[in-house]
Design a protein around this motif. Structure first.
Motif, short mmCIF file in Angstrom:
data_model
loop_
_atom_site.label_atom_id
_atom_site.label_comp_id
_atom_site.label_asym_id
_atom_site.label_seq_id
_atom_site.Cartn_x
_atom_site.Cartn_y
_atom_site.Cartn_z
N VAL A 373 44.97 -4.19 62.65
CA VAL A 373 45.45 -5.37 63.37
C VAL A 373 44.25 -6.12 63.92
O VAL A 373 43.48 -5.58 64.72
CB VAL A 373 46.42 -4.98 64.51
CG1 VAL A 373 46.93 -6.24 65.21
CG2 VAL A 373 47.57 -4.16 63.97
N ASN A 441 44.22 -0.84 66.03
CA ASN A 441 44.24 -2.12 66.74
C ASN A 441 42.83 -2.48 67.16
O ASN A 441 42.20 -1.77 67.96
CB ASN A 441 45.14 -2.04 67.98
CG ASN A 441 45.05 -3.32 68.82
OD1 ASN A 441 44.99 -4.41 68.26
ND2 ASN A 441 45.04 -3.17 70.13
N THR A 443 42.18 -5.63 68.37
CA THR A 443 42.31 -6.80 69.24
C THR A 443 42.31 -6.38 70.71
O THR A 443 42.31 -5.19 71.04
CB THR A 443 43.61 -7.57 68.96
OG1 THR A 443 44.73 -6.82 69.48
CG2 THR A 443 43.80 -7.78 67.47
N THR A 454 51.86 -5.22 73.31
CA THR A 454 51.51 -4.28 72.24
C THR A 454 51.41 -5.05 70.92
O THR A 454 52.17 -5.99 70.69
CB THR A 454 52.53 -3.14 72.10
OG1 THR A 454 52.13 -2.27 71.03
CG2 THR A 454 53.93 -3.67 71.82
N PRO A 455 50.48 -4.68 70.04
CA PRO A 455 50.33 -5.38 68.76
C PRO A 455 51.23 -4.83 67.66
O PRO A 455 51.30 -5.42 66.58
CB PRO A 455 48.86 -5.14 68.41
CG PRO A 455 48.57 -3.80 69.01
CD PRO A 455 49.38 -3.72 70.27
N ASP A 469 43.64 2.74 69.11
CA ASP A 469 43.59 1.49 69.86
C ASP A 469 42.18 1.33 70.43
O ASP A 469 41.71 2.18 71.18
CB ASP A 469 44.61 1.50 71.00
CG ASP A 469 44.90 0.10 71.53
OD1 ASP A 469 44.06 -0.79 71.34
OD2 ASP A 469 45.99 -0.09 72.13
#
Length: 529
Positions: A373, A441, A443, A454-455, A469
């Motif tokens: 992501v 993730n 980002t 949350t992505p 993450d």
């Protein structure tokens, strides 16, 4: 070394005494009494003799950013009275210098006079700052003080230029978070003192740092002319644990260096503005990792292939070199998590995987489908790592499809047997990525103060999936919390953060980093230890 001066901003005499006590307990060397903060009728004179610390007495006029609307005769009269009863310094605005001299005409001199200039809108030009300083000397300042506003961190370079050329005892600083480096590096560039606050929220001017943080985190009293300077370039940076981890390492190893936060809007402009000051190295974070690659003299081969850097090193010949220490830290953490799913690996209870380029090393990403992501600077390192380490497929999910497609094209150009695909967030949330083994993730979604975001929809997560993450503040993000509930193996951003910082320390100092000290600093900063 610059002195530590705490500004007292209480509105009552009792509260002001309590703030002076805090200053003394934190080993401040001076306090500034802000009479213009005190409520009408408070016994300000008793504060001049309270405690053991030398006093600067200030009664800032409203026309120069203060709170006093008194007549000049009354306002300046309080400063004259402060000298009579033992104040060490008084602060008189440069614009009020002539009026002050008229009021004291014919009286014996007592104490020392600071002439001050404040600009709460901008940082004047180098020529204007020099003229202001010269006028202060002409008006007989015992000590000169110039405080301006940094609308861009590059403004600080002009402040340091004038400060270095100062011939009299001088205080110079740039206000706001973008000007914080002028406060932290006061001792390196010759400022007599730096102003700080008793606690967060008690600042007398934008950008002041709490006295305890100034003395402990930044070791302000050890900063002098030869102290090396490192820092984190980013926007935002106030949340970063980088100052905690690197300053703890420098302190432990007795390295004469300080690591500071640098709120930067334009990385190229910043680096050009400060090139002559020869700072020793930088960490690069969101959103500058790609842009910074174009601003260094030399780029490490792997970093060039990734297309982003997170580390700048000042070489011995003065040039700058960019590295990427993110990718190995992130991929190594994910590979260790994948290995933990292997019963044979668990049975052997081996030490964590050492990521090597040796032939035959275990490569747990082999045959795995990785969903990434984000498509920014941090994502580039993770995408490179996934492809380099043998992932079967890589799906790059991003809000802007153009960026995702561009990164996919670059990953395909590596010539590895990995199926790379770009996908919109909506398509991913709709399940179009199919089955996958790892989600990463890259980002800032879910980072403090937006912990509720949350992505990845939790419905897409399943048991035994590895979920990573990069966010480390908070350590357990919503993504990781929901992944854990689903039975996933979770990897938080602390492992990556510490890993990349260890390599940065090694690159900067050419010595082995104190790993346990750096890990402890992060955990303490996150209040997890």
């Amino acid at each position: 070394m610059a002195l530590v001066c705490v500004s007292i901003t209480a509105t009552s005499t009792g509260a002001a005494q309590a703030e002076i006590d805090i200053a003394e307990s934190n080993e401040a060397e001076m306090v500034e009494l802000r009479l213009d903060f005190l409520a009408e009728g408070e016994n300000w004179e008793s504060l001049v003799s309270y405690g053991k610390l030398p006093k600067i007495v200030t009664n800032r006029a409203s026309w120069e950013g203060g709170n006093s609307d008194e007549s000049e005769e009354v306002r300046l009269g309080k400063l004259i009275r402060a000298l009579d009863i033992g104040a060490d310094f008084i602060d008189v605005e440069l614009k009020a210098a002539e009026t002050y001299e008229q009021l004291i005409q014919g009286t014996p001199k007592k104490g020392l006079k600071i002439l001050s200039y404040h600009d709460f809108e901008k940082t004047p030009s180098l020529e204007e700052l020099s003229q202001i300083y010269a006028k202060m000397l002409e008006k007989g300042a015992d000590l000169c003080k110039i405080a301006v506003t940094a609308n861009d961190i590059s403004d600080c370079a002009r402040v340091l230029h004038v400060l270095q050329a100062a011939t009299n005892p001088t205080i110079m600083l740039a206000m706001t978070e973008r000007g914080m480096l002028t406060r932290l590096l006061a001792g390196k560039y010759g400022s007599m003192l730096t102003f700080c606050s008793t606690n967060s929220g008690k600042e007398s001017a934008p950008g002041q740092i709490a006295v305890a943080e100034l003395r402990s985190l930044y070791r302000f009293k050890s900063i002098e002319n030869l102290t090396k300077v490192y820092g984190i370039i980013g926007n935002p940076v106030s949340h970063s644990m980088s100052p905690a981890i690197h300053n703890a390492a420098f302190k432990h190893r007795k390295v004469d260096a300080v690591y500071i936060p640098l709120l930067v809007d334009d990385v190229e402009k910043f680096l050009k503005s400060f090139d002559e000051f020869k700072f020793n190295g930088f960490s690069i974070t969101i959103p500058h990792k790609e842009a910074a690659l174009k601003c260094v003299d030399v780029v490490d081969e792997v970093a060039e292939r990734i297309g982003a850097i997170n580390t700048i090193v000042r070489l011995k010949d003065g040039r700058t070199k960019g590295y990427n220490t993110d990718w190995m830290a992130a991929i190594g953490a994910v590979e260790r998590a994948l290995l933990s799913l292997d019963p044979e690996y668990r049975r052997r209870q081996e030490a964590p995987l050492r990521i090597r380029e040796d032939e035959g090393v275990e490569r747990p990403l082999n045959g795995k489908h990785v969903v990434l992501v984000g498509a920014g600077g941090a994502a580039r390192g993770m995408a490179f790592g996934a492809v380099e380490r043998g992932a079967k497929a890589l799906t790059i999910v991003n809000r802007t499809m153009e960026r995702a497609e561009k990164l996919v094209g670059e990953m395909k150009s590596m010539g590895k047997p990995c199926e790379c695909t770009a996908m919109s967030i909506a398509a991913f949330q709709a399940g179009e990525a199919g089955e996958f083994d790892v989600v990463m993730n890259s980002t800032s979604i879910g980072m403090h103060p937006n912990e509720g975001d949350t992505p990845v929809d939790s419905d897409l997560l399943s048991e035994s999936m590895v979920v990573f993450d990069a966010v480390y503040n908070p350590r357990e993000t919503r993504l990781l919390r929901e992944a854990k509930d689903k039975g996933c193996v979770v990897v938080d951003g602390v492992e990556m953060f510490v890993g990349q910082a260890l390599k940065q320390y090694e690159l900067w100092t050419e010595t082995k980093p104190p790993k346990s000290v750096m890990e402890d600093a992060v955990l303490r900063g996150l209040k997890l230890k």
